[in-house]
Design an enzyme around this catalytic site. Sequence first.
Site, PDB file in Angstrom:
ATOM      1  N   ASP A   6      81.797  63.465  -5.131  1.00  0.00           N
ATOM      2  CA  ASP A   6      83.084  62.775  -5.050  1.00  0.00           C
ATOM      3  C   ASP A   6      82.914  61.371  -5.621  1.00  0.00           C
ATOM      4  O   ASP A   6      81.877  61.045  -6.212  1.00  0.00           O
ATOM      5  CB  ASP A   6      83.612  62.762  -3.612  1.00  0.00           C
ATOM      6  CG  ASP A   6      82.757  61.905  -2.681  1.00  0.00           C
ATOM      7  OD1 ASP A   6      81.702  61.369  -3.119  1.00  0.00           O
ATOM      8  OD2 ASP A   6      83.143  61.749  -1.514  1.00  0.00           O
ATOM      9  N   LYS A  54      84.028  70.470  -7.185  1.00  0.00           N
ATOM     10  CA  LYS A  54      83.689  69.659  -6.014  1.00  0.00           C
ATOM     11  C   LYS A  54      84.126  70.351  -4.731  1.00  0.00           C
ATOM     12  O   LYS A  54      83.362  70.441  -3.763  1.00  0.00           O
ATOM     13  CB  LYS A  54      84.344  68.287  -6.100  1.00  0.00           C
ATOM     14  CG  LYS A  54      83.823  67.304  -5.038  1.00  0.00           C
ATOM     15  CD  LYS A  54      84.843  66.264  -4.635  1.00  0.00           C
ATOM     16  CE  LYS A  54      85.841  66.820  -3.647  1.00  0.00           C
ATOM     17  NZ  LYS A  54      86.736  65.807  -3.070  1.00  0.00           N
TER      18      LYS A  54
END
Length: 213
Positions: A140, A122
């Site tokens: 997220d 991420k």
Amino acid sequence: MLKKEEIKEVLDILDDMYKDPSENMLEFETPFEVLIATMLSAQSTDVRVNLVTSKLFKEANTPEDFAKMDIKDLENWIKSIGIYKNKAKNIKATSQILLDEYNGEVPKEKKELIKLPGVGVKTANVVLANAFDIPAFPVDTHVFRVSNRLGLADADNVTKTEKQLEKNVEEERWNLTHKQLISHGRAICKARSPKCSECKLSKLCLYYRSNND
């Protein structure tokens, strides 16, 4: 999962709802600042990180600065952010690696970014998208929740969600769409009490439809 034409309609509505989804996101000026701010944002909020980095980056904003900073001093700078001791250790280590192996520059390849301490997929995607404008789809908690509720994805983990979003959304709008999904998650599609009655996407949303049949 939504049909192709329904996905296009969702994206069109997101464009109408969030014309400037960069508001209230992490603040930075350089690729290195993107990297550090994103590392700090794990299990924290962008608002909290921005409060810290608005002062921290005036004191230190290069790999050299952080590599030579005493670990206790760095911990004091970021102690209002969650898991700050571990983050301080990773920031110091990453800064030194950038100096030793990358001439002090942040790499532009995901496979190189995820080698850095404290940098996962991420974080690497956020850096690619925001520092270099390279298409990426950071997932997220907001993106995971909203995309699966809407039907842009149908997955039980972040990795599968990322792959499905990359398939269902045109690559040239990955960077925009992930920010729009974050904005929607913060404003409307909240984790515990989604504001479905206020949502312009409810007619298409699989979560809403499944709970209002």
